[in-house]
Design an enzyme around this catalytic site. Structure first.
Site, PDB file in Angstrom:
ATOM      1  CG  ASP A  16     -64.829  53.806 100.926  1.00 23.92           C
ATOM      2  OD1 ASP A  16     -66.056  53.728 101.040  1.00 23.92           O
ATOM      3  OD2 ASP A  16     -64.177  53.038 100.188  1.00 23.92           O
ATOM      4  CD  GLU A 120     -67.831  52.601 103.851  1.00 27.03           C
ATOM      5  OE1 GLU A 120     -67.844  51.996 102.759  1.00 27.03           O
ATOM      6  OE2 GLU A 120     -68.841  52.972 104.453  1.00 27.03           O
TER       7      GLU A 120
END
Ligand code: DCP
Ligand code: CA
Ligand code: CA
Length: 391
Positions: A16, A120
């Protein structure tokens, strides 16, 4: 009964990117690094109406966060004249994201890859790490370094026995961190965390949990299953308990790319096709992206968003698929001219979209981002000519 994660021996890496939109702004303008940066979705009603999309950590330390009104952020930063408020530039973040995803995807040769959002992604490295968490940790650390060197971006990575734990390991180490939770450590990792930290639990469920006396994830994991089913339903009740036990069998699945699109806000509202120069970089970008992916498209379309915020779309299906810049631009020109001929339009934003990729190349599969894009450009594209074989 499904296998436990310890038995299944899966290893998943979650990636992320840190304060993504704001970090993109920092890499484009390194002077910003020393200042609070607030990326805003201006609604356009007044100069400050709208919400904060995200902020860098300097601004976060002063209380600014995603979702708050811009006026509140201005108030929080009132004593910081150096603070910078910027409008979201989705197009730019998308192109950074695409490069990042290419790096992530190729970091663990052949491992299943899934893009979960613009910033992500997951990799299933069970095989490439040979089931060894230490090897998986090295793959993750190398990837983190590569993202820093290649793109100048900081990311937080997590390693776990499934997507849920890998993601939560990431969340626990933000920003610029690395977290590893082995299959045997899952219970300890989860048990004292507040329930709201469990992915999937929002404020409403949290309130209901509190009324049942459930405060931590450990409380939930041990809670009476029948009472949970009664309170949350036959499906959600057991699901919540299972997540609290750190169990998640959701596979890392590649998603095929269905379409590519690019859109910009015009320098001036237009009621003729006077903005051809602004379409050139979009067509170039799409053509380049197609050739990087090894795709050719069968459908080429345009998107136009009017000053009244209506979305208009037109498209054509080609006899033979293309990735050529010249062909895409000339089709787009024809479509825009046709659009303006068909009625009095005032256009604020304009874009291009291609789809209908060849079957075998499409299966390369990897991106949810295309769907997200489609959401933001909702209800668009209706093949106008010969819809044969269109997506
Ligand atoms: N985003 C948004 N509005 C929100 C949440 C997010 O516009 N309410 C956008 C901006 C973020 C991007 O999505 O940069 C990614 O969301 P994340 O939740 O991953 O948040 P960040 O990357 O900004 O921060 P973090 O460092 O916490 O991951
Ligand atoms: Ca992020
Ligand atoms: Ca994210």
């Amino acid at each position: 009964m499904a296998q436990s994660d310890a038995e299944s021996g899966r290893i998943v890496i979650a990636v992320d990117l840190d304060y993504f939109f704001a970090q993109c702004e920092e890499i484009r303008n390194p002077d910003y690094k020393s200042k609070p940066i607030v990326v805003c979705v201006f609604s356009g009603r007044t100069e400050t109406s709208g919400a904060v999309s995200t902020a860098n950590y300097l601004a976060r330390e002063l209380g600014v966060k995603s979702g708050i009104p811009i006026v509140n952020a201005k108030r929080l930063l009132a004593n910081h004249p150096e603070a910078i408020f910027l409008p979201v530039d989705h197009q730019y973040y998308e192109t950074v994201s695409e490069r990042v995803m290419d790096i992530v995807k190729s970091s663990s040769s052949g491992s299943p890859f899934e893009q979960a959002s613009i910033d992500e992604a997951y990799l299933d490295v069970s095989e490439s790490s040979n089931g060894d968490f230490e090897r998986a940790a090295r793959i993750a650390q190398d990837l983190k370094t590569e993202l820093k060197i290649a793109e100048g971006l900081s990311a937080t990575l997590g390693v776990g026995p499934n997507k849920l734990i890998a993601k939560m390991a990431t969340d626990s180490k933000k920003p610029d961190g690395f977290g590893l939770v082995g299959a045997e450590e899952v219970r300890n990792f989860l048990k004292d965390l507040p329930v709201r930290k469990l992915i999937g639990i929002g404020p409403r469920i949290e309130d209901k949990m509190a009324s049942l006396g459930i405060k931590t994830i450990g409380d939930l994991a041990d809670f009476d299953a029948a009472v949970l089913s009664e309170s949350f339903g036959r499906h959600l009740g057991p699901q919540l308990k299972k997540l609290a036990q750190g169990r998640d069998d959701d596979p890392v699945t590649a998603r095929p790319i269905e379409q590519l699109s690019r859109i910009v806000t015009l320098k001036e509202d237009a009621n003729t096709y006077s903005f051809q120069d602004q379409m050139i970089p979009l067509a170039r970008d799409i053509s380049q992206r197609l050739s990087t992916l090894g795709f050719k498209c069968r459908s080429v379309g345009i998107i136009a968003i009017t000053t009244g915020l209506k979305t208009k779309a037109r498209g054509v299906t080609l006899e033979s698929p293309t990735d050529s810049y010249d062909e895409i631009s000339s089709i787009a020109s024809g479509l825009f001219e046709g659009l303006f001929r068909s009625g009095n339009q005032r256009i604020r934003r304009a874009g291009l979209r291609v789809s209908g990729f060849d079957k075998e190349t499409r299966e390369v599969g990897w991106a949810r981002r295309e769907e997200e894009r489609q959401e933001t450009l909702s209800s668009f594209f209706s093949p106008a000519v010969n819809p044969k074989g269109s997506a």
